[in-house]
Write an enzyme that holds these catalytic residues in place. Structure first.
Site, PDB file in Angstrom:
ATOM      1  N   ASP A 328       0.882  -1.444   0.228  1.00 12.27           N
ATOM      2  CA  ASP A 328       0.186   0.067   0.088  1.00 12.27           C
ATOM      3  C   ASP A 328       0.989   1.223  -0.107  1.00 12.27           C
ATOM      4  O   ASP A 328       2.212   1.017   0.063  1.00 12.27           O
ATOM      5  CB  ASP A 328      -1.275  -0.069   1.291  1.00 12.27           C
ATOM      6  N   ASP A 589      -1.434  -3.703   6.723  1.00 10.35           N
ATOM      7  CA  ASP A 589      -1.359  -3.800   7.925  1.00 10.35           C
ATOM      8  C   ASP A 589      -2.877  -3.516   8.966  1.00 10.35           C
ATOM      9  O   ASP A 589      -3.726  -3.235   9.750  1.00 10.35           O
ATOM     10  CB  ASP A 589      -0.500  -2.806   8.396  1.00 10.35           C
ATOM     11  N   ASP A 686      34.008 -30.239   9.669  1.00 12.99           N
ATOM     12  CA  ASP A 686      32.744 -29.319   9.834  1.00 12.99           C
ATOM     13  C   ASP A 686      33.102 -27.534  10.369  1.00 12.99           C
ATOM     14  O   ASP A 686      32.173 -27.390  10.832  1.00 12.99           O
ATOM     15  CB  ASP A 686      31.266 -30.182  10.559  1.00 12.99           C
TER      16      ASP A 686
END
Length: 840
Positions: A328, A589, A686
């Site tokens: 908007d 909203d 790792d």
């Protein structure tokens, strides 16, 4: 007391209060606390507890890990205690590492989510309080207004023009009118007009309601329990799942083949079995879930610093992939602080009478807080004590009007304001500037011309009307007819000072903005030109009624402004964009934004949004500003890029090393590495990859939206895995033919080369640039250096002897280091050629 096992819609309000030991003034804080302990939090599913034992056990749910633990037990049974102990310790340590990482990540996210908890208004200790919905208990009295989420299954005590959207529960798309009363026991769910249900929300009006059922005991809770509350997969989650299946296929084929060949070569069955399983562990990026959790949690923390709160972690990846943002204009493109410019008559002159009527209407409205009424009340202090409010018809998104009935000296007048065309539709006459009334048709052209003139200047224009009423003190929406149009309420909401730069920044990130607004096309077009939207094509709500889905699918690509859009049309626009191949974000909203937020790939709301919008969103902005969103997009892409880095590293280096060992086991008279040594190699490699979450990302990667691409990952794995294997076999040749290494020397030299090369190549793979021109993150460098030192020192320690390593001569170590240097150079050349040929 068991409030869950009776048909509360068939009991009166007073009867329900007696049964629930409550009252019209609600519960006391102490009683509410006791009930919360008794009934539990008002949640459809319990919060995941990051410190729970299941989280730790989940680290070992991989079938391969379970088989390895079984094999360790078998080794112990066969009295090979050292191997059993080493295998168990490595697996447990790896699981503990993943557990600690995930627990820290989840705790961090839990703390962030407390910032955007949905709240509701409740009566406690005879006072109105705002509390989180999950703290609501049976017997609470709640106050609901437009936009509020219904916090449980409730009986209506009082209501005023109450309409509720029950689409999530009944599938009914139109709001349902609700009011107090008593209904028969056999009344179906969809016609229980005296009841409110969790999972629904108030569209218009207001209500005071008594909470009867909460959590899983609600109607929605029962449905959710049947559906197991599965949220739709994000694109990234689908990608991870597809990647997992791909790795599973490769691993199974390789493991079965290697085990069969080793048995054929008459090697010990247990050693062959453990070697095959160790290869499977090496191929499997078992820390991927922990790495993803850590990356996402780190990204969520970084985004929180930019005032962006992530409610659903997986949406971060979609956020980074987003290439269209629908929004908007109010509060995002414009300042969002609406100011009253003027209240004028049909000739464009200031009207004191119209201002007074607008002021009374705004001062006495009692629906949800909105900036227009605040702007009118703030503009001027008028004395309206002589006017007394009698009744009100709240604003809703169908009528788009708000009416107040006021009385002065026995004279009653209904004052209505709202969207210009919606107000004009209920008018039959117009008040001229001299105070006389005239038929509306005679002034319609003047009124329309004035509206167009103001709209073209970028003003938001509302209509204002009134009607004298003498026979009632109560009004409803049917009374809005035969009204007198008195003037225009002219509102200004200037665009934000830096909005053009912000939109430009989004475009540099590859995110195009599309404005979806309920304002008329003239206002939308004016604002669009002010912010640099060059497209002259505008689609309006009325246009959409005549455009087929196929035509819309083609037009949305080239349309930047959608004006006069009705609430139910927003979802259609977003779905058309998604069908066109875009990853769509939607910023909303309002009450009417919930369906669009659900439909978007990334639903974005703001902390000040109505409950239903904030609840539907994946991401909540603490500040309604596109610049905040731009920062969030950047962090989302950093997180996405770092997650893919781990996948690239794990698949390429692991695949190369494991494939090399599998091949070497076919022509060597001994296993190239013992199973315990393979597991240790996998654990050490790792470590640097655990630091990926905090790694820096090259600016050019952040500028473009990326999507999960299994084909690209497969190509990457094959190219860089093959490169790794080539250097592995070169290492084998040097160790055997040049250095004439014995069995333990071979395994030690190969272990050192394998771990160091896999750790260092991370610095090459992590960037498309030359590795020394792209600065890695501090923790990644520290982890890499630490692993290299540990790998070189380990054979010199008692622990190294436990793993059957041996001390290497200096000439061996120098040779291994030289091979690693050549490997890094080869990786750089391969990377350059790969990215020229394969685009991502």
């Amino acid at each position: 007391m068991d409030e869950h096992k009776f048909e509360f819609w068939s009991v009166s309000s007073s009867g329900l209060m007696d049964r629930l030991h409550s009252s019209a003034s609600g519960l006391s804080s102490d009683e509410a606390k006791d009930r919360l302990a008794l009934y539990g939090s008002n949640l459809l599913k319990p919060r995941r507890r990051s410190s729970s034992i299941p989280l730790f056990l989940a680290q070992f749910k991989s079938p391969i890990i379970i088989i390895l633990l079984f094999a360790a037990g078998l080794s112990a049974f066969l009295r090979n205690l050292s191997d059993a102990l080493i295998i168990s310790i490595i697996i447990l340590f790896s699981g503990l590492l993943g557990f600690l990482q995930e627990r820290g990540a989840m705790n961090a996210v839990d703390r962030l989510l407390t910032l955007v908890r949905i709240k509701t208004t409740v009566l406690r200790d005879n006072n109105q309080l705002e509390i989180p919905i999950d703290e609501i208990v049976p017997g609470d009295v709640v106050i609901l207004i437009a936009g509020a989420a219904v916090p449980g299954d409730c009986a209506i005590i009082e209501s005023k023009d109450l309409f509720v959207n029950e689409a999530t529960l009944t599938g009914e798309t139109y709001p349902v009118e609700k009011s107090p009363g008593v209904l028969p026991v056999e009344t179906p769910l969809g016609t229980r007009t005296n009841s409110l249900f969790m999972g629904t929300h108030v569209v218009s009006g207001s209500a005071t309601a008594l909470v009867v059922r909460t959590g899983k005991k609600t109607e929605f809770g029962g449905i959710s329990e049947q559906l197991r509350l599965r949220q739709p997969e994000t694109e990234f989650e689908r990608g991870v799942r597809g990647f997992g299946f791909f790795l599973l296929e490769v691993t199974l084929m390789l493991v079965i083949a290697i085990f069969a060949i080793n048995i054929y070569l008459a090697r010990p069955v247990l050693d062959s079995f453990l070697f095959s399983l160790a290869l499977a562990v090496g191929l499997t990026p078992q820390l991927l879930p922990a790495i993803i959790s850590v990356n996402l949690a780190h990204g969520a923390r970084q985004m929180a610093q930019q005032q962006v709160i992530v409610k659903r972690l997986a949406s971060i990846e979609n956020f980074g992939s987003m290439n269209v943002l629908c929004s908007d204009k109010t509060g995002t493109i414009t300042e969002g602080v609406v100011q009253l410019h003027s209240v004028i008559d049909i000739d464009g002159k200031d009207s004191e009478k119209a201002l007074l009527y607008a002021y009374i209407n705004s001062s006495y409205e009692s629906g949800f807080v909105n900036p227009i009424d605040e702007a009118i009340r703030r503009s001027k202090q008028l004395d309206i004590d002589a006017y007394h409010k009698l009744d009100e018809v709240p604003y809703d998104f169908i009528r788009k009007r708000l009416s107040v009935l006021a009385e002065r000296d026995g004279l009653r007048i209904m004052l209505t304001k709202g969207a210009f065309s919606n107000v004009l539709n209920v008018c039959s006459s117009v008040e001229l500037p001299d105070g006389t009334a005239s038929d509306l048709s005679s002034s319609l052209n003047r009124i329309d011309a004035r509206f167009r003139e103001l709209s073209t200047k970028g003003f938001r224009v509302l209509g204002l009307a009134y009607r004298s009423i003498s026979d009632t003190t109560v009004i409803d929406k049917d009374d809005e007819h035969d009204m007198v149009f008195i003037g225009f309420i002219v509102l200004s909401d200037p665009i934000k000072p830096r909005i053009v730069e912000t939109i430009g920044e989004l475009e540099r990130f590859g995110v195009s903005l599309k404005v979806i607004t309920g304002d008329n096309r003239l206002v939308a077009s004016t604002v669009g030109s002010q912010i640099g939207l060059t497209s002259t094509s505008i689609i309006t709500g009325p246009d959409l009624h005549h455009i087929s889905d196929e035509a819309l699918h083609n037009r949305v690509k080239y349309t930047q402004i959608f004006a006069e859009i009705e609430p139910n049309q927003k979802e259609r626009i977003i779905l058309a964009l998604k069908r066109s191949g875009y990853v769509v974000g939607y910023l909303g909203d309002g009450i009417n934004d919930a369906s669009a937020l659900h439909a978007a790939d990334v639903g974005i709301s703001v902390d000040s949004a109505v409950d239903v919008a904030k609840d539907a969103a994946d991401i909540v902005l603490l500040k309604k500003d596109l610049s905040v969103l731009a920062n969030g997009v950047r962090e989302g892409r950093v997180t996405f890029a770092n997650t893919l880095k781990y996948v690239f590293m794990a698949t390429s280096a692991n695949f190369g090393n494991m494939f090399s060992m599998a091949g070497a086991s076919l022509f060597l008279p001994f296993l190239p590495l013992l199973p315990t040594q393979i597991l240790l190699t996998n654990l050490l490699t790792d470590f640097p990859e655990m630091a990926i979450a905090s790694d820096s990302v090259d600016p050019e990667i952040v500028r473009e939206p990326h999507r999960w691409d299994i084909n690209f990952i497969r190509s990457f794995m094959m190219v860089f895995g093959t490169l790794s294997s080539v250097f592995d076999y070169f290492t084998f040749g040097v160790l055997l033919l040049v250095l004439h290494a014995g069995v333990n020397q071979f395994r030690t030299g190969w272990f050192i080369e394998s771990v160091i090369s896999a750790s260092v190549i991370v610095l090459v793979i992590r960037t498309r640039k030359t590795f020394y021109t792209s600065r890695p993150g501090r923790y990644l460098i520290m982890a890499t250096v630490l692993v290299v030192i540990v790998t070189l020192v380990l054979p010199l320690t008692p622990l190294g002897r436990l793993f059957q390593f041996t001390v290497m001569p200096a000439s061996f170590l120098l040779t291994v280091v030289l091979i690693v240097i050549i490997y890094v150079a080869g990786g750089e050349l391969t990377k350059r050629a790969f990215y020229k040929r394969v685009k991502f």
